[in-house]
Motif scaffolding. Structure first.
Motif, PDB file in Angstrom:
ATOM      1  N   LYS A  46       0.839  -1.190   0.000  1.00 52.73           N
ATOM      2  CA  LYS A  46       0.000   0.000   0.000  1.00 52.73           C
ATOM      3  C   LYS A  46       0.878   1.245   0.000  1.00 52.73           C
ATOM      4  O   LYS A  46       2.079   1.181   0.267  1.00 52.73           O
ATOM      5  CB  LYS A  46      -0.929  -0.002   1.210  1.00 52.73           C
ATOM      6  N   SER A  47       0.264   2.378  -0.304  1.00 56.60           N
ATOM      7  CA  SER A  47       1.005   3.632  -0.253  1.00 56.60           C
ATOM      8  C   SER A  47       1.410   3.918   1.189  1.00 56.60           C
ATOM      9  O   SER A  47       0.884   3.296   2.126  1.00 56.60           O
ATOM     10  CB  SER A  47       0.153   4.784  -0.786  1.00 56.60           C
ATOM     11  N   GLU A  48       2.327   4.855   1.377  1.00 54.73           N
ATOM     12  CA  GLU A  48       2.775   5.158   2.733  1.00 54.73           C
ATOM     13  C   GLU A  48       1.629   5.657   3.615  1.00 54.73           C
ATOM     14  O   GLU A  48       1.688   5.547   4.838  1.00 54.73           O
ATOM     15  CB  GLU A  48       3.899   6.197   2.695  1.00 54.73           C
ATOM     16  N   GLN A  49       0.556   6.194   3.000  1.00 53.67           N
ATOM     17  CA  GLN A  49      -0.616   6.628   3.761  1.00 53.67           C
ATOM     18  C   GLN A  49      -1.642   5.510   3.938  1.00 53.67           C
ATOM     19  O   GLN A  49      -2.659   5.693   4.597  1.00 53.67           O
ATOM     20  CB  GLN A  49      -1.296   7.820   3.069  1.00 53.67           C
ATOM     21  N   GLY A  50      -1.407   4.338   3.320  1.00 50.43           N
ATOM     22  CA  GLY A  50      -2.317   3.221   3.463  1.00 50.43           C
ATOM     23  C   GLY A  50      -3.333   3.088   2.360  1.00 50.43           C
ATOM     24  O   GLY A  50      -4.293   2.324   2.479  1.00 50.43           O
ATOM     25  N   HIS A  51      -3.145   3.791   1.238  1.00 49.45           N
ATOM     26  CA  HIS A  51      -4.076   3.706   0.126  1.00 49.45           C
ATOM     27  C   HIS A  51      -3.763   2.491  -0.747  1.00 49.45           C
ATOM     28  O   HIS A  51      -2.618   2.037  -0.822  1.00 49.45           O
ATOM     29  CB  HIS A  51      -4.017   4.974  -0.726  1.00 49.45           C
ATOM     30  N   GLU A  52      -4.796   1.981  -1.426  1.00 49.50           N
ATOM     31  CA  GLU A  52      -4.616   0.866  -2.344  1.00 49.50           C
ATOM     32  C   GLU A  52      -3.717   1.279  -3.502  1.00 49.50           C
ATOM     33  O   GLU A  52      -3.720   2.431  -3.937  1.00 49.50           O
ATOM     34  CB  GLU A  52      -5.974   0.417  -2.905  1.00 49.50           C
ATOM     35  N   MET A  53      -2.927   0.322  -4.011  1.00 53.92           N
ATOM     36  CA  MET A  53      -2.082   0.596  -5.161  1.00 53.92           C
ATOM     37  C   MET A  53      -2.941   0.666  -6.418  1.00 53.92           C
ATOM     38  O   MET A  53      -4.057   0.144  -6.477  1.00 53.92           O
ATOM     39  CB  MET A  53      -1.015  -0.487  -5.296  1.00 53.92           C
ATOM     40  N   SER A  54      -2.410   1.299  -7.477  1.00 54.38           N
ATOM     41  CA  SER A  54      -3.217   1.628  -8.642  1.00 54.38           C
ATOM     42  C   SER A  54      -3.659   0.422  -9.453  1.00 54.38           C
ATOM     43  O   SER A  54      -4.649   0.488 -10.162  1.00 54.38           O
ATOM     44  CB  SER A  54      -2.442   2.570  -9.557  1.00 54.38           C
ATOM     45  N   SER A  55      -2.930  -0.705  -9.375  1.00 55.34           N
ATOM     46  CA  SER A  55      -3.310  -1.860 -10.193  1.00 55.34           C
ATOM     47  C   SER A  55      -4.623  -2.462  -9.726  1.00 55.34           C
ATOM     48  O   SER A  55      -5.411  -2.946 -10.511  1.00 55.34           O
ATOM     49  CB  SER A  55      -2.215  -2.924 -10.182  1.00 55.34           C
ATOM     50  N   GLY A  56      -4.863  -2.439  -8.425  1.00 55.45           N
ATOM     51  CA  GLY A  56      -6.132  -2.888  -7.859  1.00 55.45           C
ATOM     52  C   GLY A  56      -6.333  -4.385  -7.995  1.00 55.45           C
ATOM     53  O   GLY A  56      -5.716  -5.055  -8.799  1.00 55.45           O
ATOM     54  N   GLY A  57      -7.248  -4.897  -7.196  1.00 57.46           N
ATOM     55  CA  GLY A  57      -7.618  -6.311  -7.313  1.00 57.46           C
ATOM     56  C   GLY A  57      -6.633  -7.228  -6.631  1.00 57.46           C
ATOM     57  O   GLY A  57      -5.435  -7.076  -6.761  1.00 57.46           O
ATOM     58  N   GLN A  58      -7.167  -8.227  -5.912  1.00 57.65           N
ATOM     59  CA  GLN A  58      -6.272  -9.151  -5.216  1.00 57.65           C
ATOM     60  C   GLN A  58      -5.624 -10.120  -6.195  1.00 57.65           C
ATOM     61  O   GLN A  58      -4.476 -10.497  -6.021  1.00 57.65           O
ATOM     62  CB  GLN A  58      -7.052  -9.922  -4.146  1.00 57.65           C
ATOM     63  N   TYR A  59      -6.345 -10.528  -7.242  1.00 60.87           N
ATOM     64  CA  TYR A  59      -5.801 -11.519  -8.163  1.00 60.87           C
ATOM     65  C   TYR A  59      -5.589 -10.850  -9.516  1.00 60.87           C
ATOM     66  O   TYR A  59      -6.505 -10.668 -10.306  1.00 60.87           O
ATOM     67  CB  TYR A  59      -6.740 -12.722  -8.273  1.00 60.87           C
ATOM     68  N   PHE A  60      -4.352 -10.445  -9.735  1.00 64.25           N
ATOM     69  CA  PHE A  60      -3.986  -9.675 -10.923  1.00 64.25           C
ATOM     70  C   PHE A  60      -3.899 -10.601 -12.125  1.00 64.25           C
ATOM     71  O   PHE A  60      -3.214 -11.603 -12.091  1.00 64.25           O
ATOM     72  CB  PHE A  60      -2.636  -9.011 -10.652  1.00 64.25           C
ATOM     73  N   SER A  61      -4.633 -10.298 -13.198  1.00 64.89           N
ATOM     74  CA  SER A  61      -4.702 -11.232 -14.314  1.00 64.89           C
ATOM     75  C   SER A  61      -4.004 -10.738 -15.569  1.00 64.89           C
ATOM     76  O   SER A  61      -3.586 -11.516 -16.396  1.00 64.89           O
ATOM     77  CB  SER A  61      -6.172 -11.531 -14.645  1.00 64.89           C
ATOM     78  N   ARG A  62      -3.885  -9.439 -15.733  1.00 63.97           N
ATOM     79  CA  ARG A  62      -3.265  -8.923 -16.958  1.00 63.97           C
ATOM     80  C   ARG A  62      -1.747  -8.861 -16.801  1.00 63.97           C
ATOM     81  O   ARG A  62      -1.239  -8.540 -15.739  1.00 63.97           O
ATOM     82  CB  ARG A  62      -3.809  -7.530 -17.270  1.00 63.97           C
ATOM     83  N   GLY A  63      -1.024  -9.125 -17.864  1.00 65.53           N
ATOM     84  CA  GLY A  63       0.431  -9.130 -17.791  1.00 65.53           C
ATOM     85  C   GLY A  63       1.020  -7.845 -18.321  1.00 65.53           C
ATOM     86  O   GLY A  63       0.333  -6.973 -18.824  1.00 65.53           O
ATOM     87  N   GLY A  64       2.344  -7.754 -18.191  1.00 68.03           N
ATOM     88  CA  GLY A  64       3.028  -6.614 -18.780  1.00 68.03           C
ATOM     89  C   GLY A  64       3.413  -5.570 -17.768  1.00 68.03           C
ATOM     90  O   GLY A  64       2.763  -5.379 -16.755  1.00 68.03           O
TER      91      GLY A  64
END
Length: 300
Positions: free
Chosen positions: A164-182
């Motif tokens: 998470k960000s230093e303030q505790g915010h979610e990262m921009s990719s989102g989602g627990q199970y990341f499916s897209r590559g690259g």
């Protein structure tokens, strides 16, 4: 450090007797005084030995605000005692235990066969171990999971954390199970400041799975086991850590079974480590920076 009163040299004159001093008053007796404490090296060695730092994160993970332990496999009164002990230790470091009926994020399974129980959990819901490719989700990796799954231990644990960000915010990719590559899908974080002394993200524990093998853990008191489970619930510990040289509840067990039945719970050393971990900078540059801060805090 040992400090003793100076001894009179043989042959000194006018030395008061044991009964009184020169003025006839009762003698002043300075007994040996032992001053104990944690040296920086001892504390630093302990912190680095315990640390389980996934290569993907490079930081120590900890719970953010709330925990909700759930204990299964033993009578309800004993399960509640373990959950209460974890809650007590969590409150001592500023965490908030969940209310009755909360959604568990610490699952403790007590089973007569640890291997079978762990395998059953994996087969029933493999996603709980978060072995997907989501770059915002952090574990110790697939090799460590194979060890967790197949190596018999009195107690085994698996922690999952989130970047998470230093303030505790979610990262921009989102989602627990990341499916897209690259590379374009790698998590990013925005920050209003930068420094060589701090980072721009942190690691929050999301959930933990802990399995107790009754056959290997038999013979310890419930109180000692509860404190052991509290420690490995609140800290992501290297299961191969060598702790024999330290005064810690972790010495209750070794790799094959019960090691020291004289241990009744967490030591002062353990409590000091917990408090130091939960007061350390979360958005440090590296885990080593966090470990140094923990060692310094333990010495105060």
């Amino acid at each position: 450090m040992m400090m003793t009163a100076p001894q009179a040299f043989a042959g000194d004159e006018d030395v008061p007797s044991d009964e009184s001093n020169a003025e006839g008053e009762a003698p002043l007796i300075n007994d040996t005084v032992t001053v104990t404490g944690y040296t920086f090296k001892d504390s630093f060695d302990f912190a680095t030995e315990l640390s389980a730092v996934p290569r993907k994160s490079k930081l120590l993970a900890r719970w953010n605000l709330g925990i909700c332990p759930a204990v299964s496999g033993i009578p309800a009164d004993k399960a509640q005692m373990i959950a209460d002990r974890i809650a007590m230790r969590a409150m001592a470091v500023g965490l908030k235990p969940g209310e009755p009926g909360c959604k568990p994020n610490i699952a403790i399974i007590i089973s007569p066969d640890g291997n079978a129980a762990t395998q059953a959990i994996y087969e029933n819901d493999p996603k709980v171990f978060s072995l997907s490719g989501d770059p915002t989700v952090t574990t110790m990796g697939k090799f460590a999971f194979e060890d967790f799954l197949k190596t018999p231990r009195p107690v085994r644990w698996w922690h999952v954390s989130e970047t998470k960000s230093e303030q505790g915010h979610e990262m921009s990719s989102g989602g627990q199970y990341f499916s897209r590559g690259g590379a374009a899908n790698m998590p990013t974080v925005s920050t209003t400041s930068s420094s060589r002394l701090k980072g721009s993200y942190r690691q929050d524990l999301n959930h933990a799975v802990i399995v107790v093998d009754v056959a290997l853990a038999q013979g310890v008191s419930l109180e000692a086991l509860a404190d052991y489970l509290a420690f490995v619930s609140l800290v992501q510990i290297d299961p191969d850590a060598e702790t024999a040289g330290f005064d810690t509840v972790l010495n209750l067990f070794d790799e094959t079974g019960v090691h020291d039945t004289s241990i009744t719970g967490m030591s002062e050393w353990d409590v000091a480590y917990l408090k130091a971990l939960y007061s350390a900078k979360r958005n440090a540059k590296t885990a080593r920076q966090q470990e140094r801060e923990i060692a310094e805090t333990m010495g105060k």
